[in-house]
Enzyme design. Structure first.
Site, PDB file in Angstrom:
ATOM      1  N   ASN A  69      36.877  60.712  63.179  1.00  0.00           N
ATOM      2  CA  ASN A  69      35.784  60.732  62.215  1.00  0.00           C
ATOM      3  C   ASN A  69      34.542  61.160  62.983  1.00  0.00           C
ATOM      4  OD1 ASN A  69      33.750  60.253  60.408  1.00  0.00           O
ATOM      5  ND2 ASN A  69      33.999  58.020  60.369  1.00  0.00           N
TER       6      ASN A  69
ATOM      7  N   LYS B  40      31.681  61.851  61.900  1.00  0.00           N
ATOM      8  CA  LYS B  40      30.409  61.394  61.306  1.00  0.00           C
ATOM      9  C   LYS B  40      29.434  62.584  61.235  1.00  0.00           C
ATOM     10  CE  LYS B  40      31.629  56.828  62.857  1.00  0.00           C
ATOM     11  NZ  LYS B  40      31.227  55.475  63.246  1.00  0.00           N
TER      12      LYS B  40
ATOM     13  N   HIS C 251      34.182  54.100  54.132  1.00  0.00           N
ATOM     14  CA  HIS C 251      33.753  53.783  55.497  1.00  0.00           C
ATOM     15  C   HIS C 251      32.594  52.791  55.447  1.00  0.00           C
ATOM     16  CE1 HIS C 251      32.179  54.169  59.533  1.00  0.00           C
ATOM     17  NE2 HIS C 251      33.378  54.595  59.869  1.00  0.00           N
TER      18      HIS C 251
ATOM     19  N   GLU D  20      29.923  52.679  56.953  1.00  0.00           N
ATOM     20  CA  GLU D  20      28.583  53.293  56.903  1.00  0.00           C
ATOM     21  C   GLU D  20      28.247  53.727  55.477  1.00  0.00           C
ATOM     22  OE1 GLU D  20      29.390  55.994  60.124  1.00  0.00           O
ATOM     23  OE2 GLU D  20      29.479  54.268  61.463  1.00  0.00           O
TER      24      GLU D  20
ATOM     25  N   GLU E 126      38.464  48.549  60.255  1.00  0.00           N
ATOM     26  CA  GLU E 126      37.365  48.800  61.183  1.00  0.00           C
ATOM     27  C   GLU E 126      36.387  47.627  61.136  1.00  0.00           C
ATOM     28  OE1 GLU E 126      37.050  53.371  61.927  1.00  0.00           O
ATOM     29  OE2 GLU E 126      35.672  52.781  60.354  1.00  0.00           O
TER      30      GLU E 126
ATOM     31  N   GLY F 140      30.943  51.761  67.213  1.00  0.00           N
ATOM     32  CA  GLY F 140      29.856  52.373  67.969  1.00  0.00           C
ATOM     33  C   GLY F 140      29.157  51.411  68.919  1.00  0.00           C
TER      34      GLY F 140
ATOM     35  N   SER G 191      35.328  51.565  68.502  1.00  0.00           N
ATOM     36  CA  SER G 191      35.277  51.727  69.963  1.00  0.00           C
ATOM     37  C   SER G 191      36.652  51.949  70.589  1.00  0.00           C
ATOM     38  CB  SER G 191      34.563  50.532  70.617  1.00  0.00           C
ATOM     39  OG  SER G 191      33.222  50.459  70.157  1.00  0.00           O
TER      40      SER G 191
HETATM   41  P1  13P Z   1      33.504  54.423  67.112  1.00  0.00           P
HETATM   42  O1  13P Z   1      34.850  54.866  67.597  1.00  0.00           O
HETATM   43  O2  13P Z   1      32.391  55.303  67.549  1.00  0.00           O
HETATM   44  O3  13P Z   1      33.271  52.966  67.374  1.00  0.00           O
HETATM   45  O4  13P Z   1      33.527  54.585  65.501  1.00  0.00           O
HETATM   46  C1  13P Z   1      34.565  54.043  64.780  1.00  0.00           C
HETATM   47  C2  13P Z   1      34.486  54.549  63.375  1.00  0.00           C
HETATM   48  O5  13P Z   1      33.598  54.172  62.634  1.00  0.00           O
HETATM   49  C3  13P Z   1      35.486  55.517  62.935  1.00  0.00           C
HETATM   50  O6  13P Z   1      35.450  55.689  61.563  1.00  0.00           O
END
Ligand code: 13P
Length: 253
Positions: free
Chosen positions: A9, A11, A95, A97, A165, A171, A211
């Site tokens: 992903n 983003k 997601h 976010e 997640e 992140g 992560s």
């Molecule tokens: P990270 O791998 O940067 O922690 O992000 C995970 C994520 O949100 C994947 O959708």
């Protein structure tokens, strides 16, 4: 045996030149005939040019969101038929976010999942608790609520992957331990057995996200209910993403 599934992903990162170089790098480094599913999910405007590069490769293209209406006066939105037209095989829905910054929840997410499936797309449906919810002992109730938002007799999970997640691991560099991930994945599968039946639960793939890096990928994906990874930051560098794919293959071996 559920085949491992590693999806990136991206983003809101990279420009088109960087994106093209990244998919070329992943294509080149992916072991030929590897028994694994791989997808990359770039921002919308990169989908069409990347579909051309990925044409004929086993790497699937995915989007990070879609709207549930097929077309019309919905300024700024992109529909499931448009994603299909762009060459997508899958789409990420729900997601954290999107939930956190865009207020997406419940009925809207169900409509998006149903629109994606009705238009021949696969779905990666994201669920997961915040740190506050975990510390308040609400992890299971949040997982259960997120699953019930979308799952039910009107939604087949044949083309759906669940992505667990934990928001506190996204992140932040704070990965859930393999045991923490396994515990929630097992709970998730048990909930799916209740909502559907044991066969559906045994077949559905549950990715872990938060992560994931080359050095923790194998251990996470060696857990019996962890069927892959949804990778953010480490999916932006070919070497890291390929390292995670290697981890998945080693976990599956
Ligand atoms: P990270 O791998 O940067 O922690 O992000 C995970 C994520 O949100 C994947 O959708």
């Amino acid at each position: 045996m559920r085949k491992k599934y590693v999806a990136g992903n991206w983003k809101m990162n990279l420009n088109l030149a960087e994106a093209k170089a990244l998919v070329e790098g992943i294509k080149k480094g992916l072991p030929a005939g590897a028994n694994i599913d791989v997808a990359v999910c770039p921002p919308f405007y990169m989908l069409v040019p990347l579909a051309e590069i990925l044409s004929g490769s086993p790497i699937a293209l995915g989007a990070q969101n879609c709207y549930f209406e097929p077309k019309g006066a919905f300024t700024g939105e992109v529909s499931a038929p448009m994603l299909k037209d762009a060459g997508c095989r899958t789409v990420i829905i729900g997601h954290s976010e999107r939930r956190q910054y865009f207020g997406e929840a419940g009925d809207l997410l169900k409509k998006k999942v149903m629109a994606a499936l009705a238009n021949g797309l696969e779905v990666i449906y994201c669920i997961g608790e915040t740190l506050e919810e975990r510390e308040a002992g609400k992890t299971e109730s949040v997982i259960s609520r997120h699953l019930r938002e979308v799952c039910g007799p009107d939604v087949s999970l044949d083309k759906v992957t669940i992505a667990y997640e934990p928001v506190w691991a996204i992140g932040t560099g704070k990965t859930a331990t393999p045991a923490q991930a396994q515990e929630v994945h097992a709970y998730c599968r048990a909930e799916i057995a209740k909502l559907y039946n044991p066969t559906v639960a045994a077949n559905v793939r549950i990715q872990y996200g938060g992560s994931v890096k080359p050095d923790n990928a194998k251990e996470l994906m060696s857990q019996p209910d962890v069927d892959g990874a949804l990778v953010g930051g480490a999916s932006l560098k070919a070497a890291d993403f390929l390292g995670i794919i290697q981890g998945a293959l080693a976990a599956q071996a």
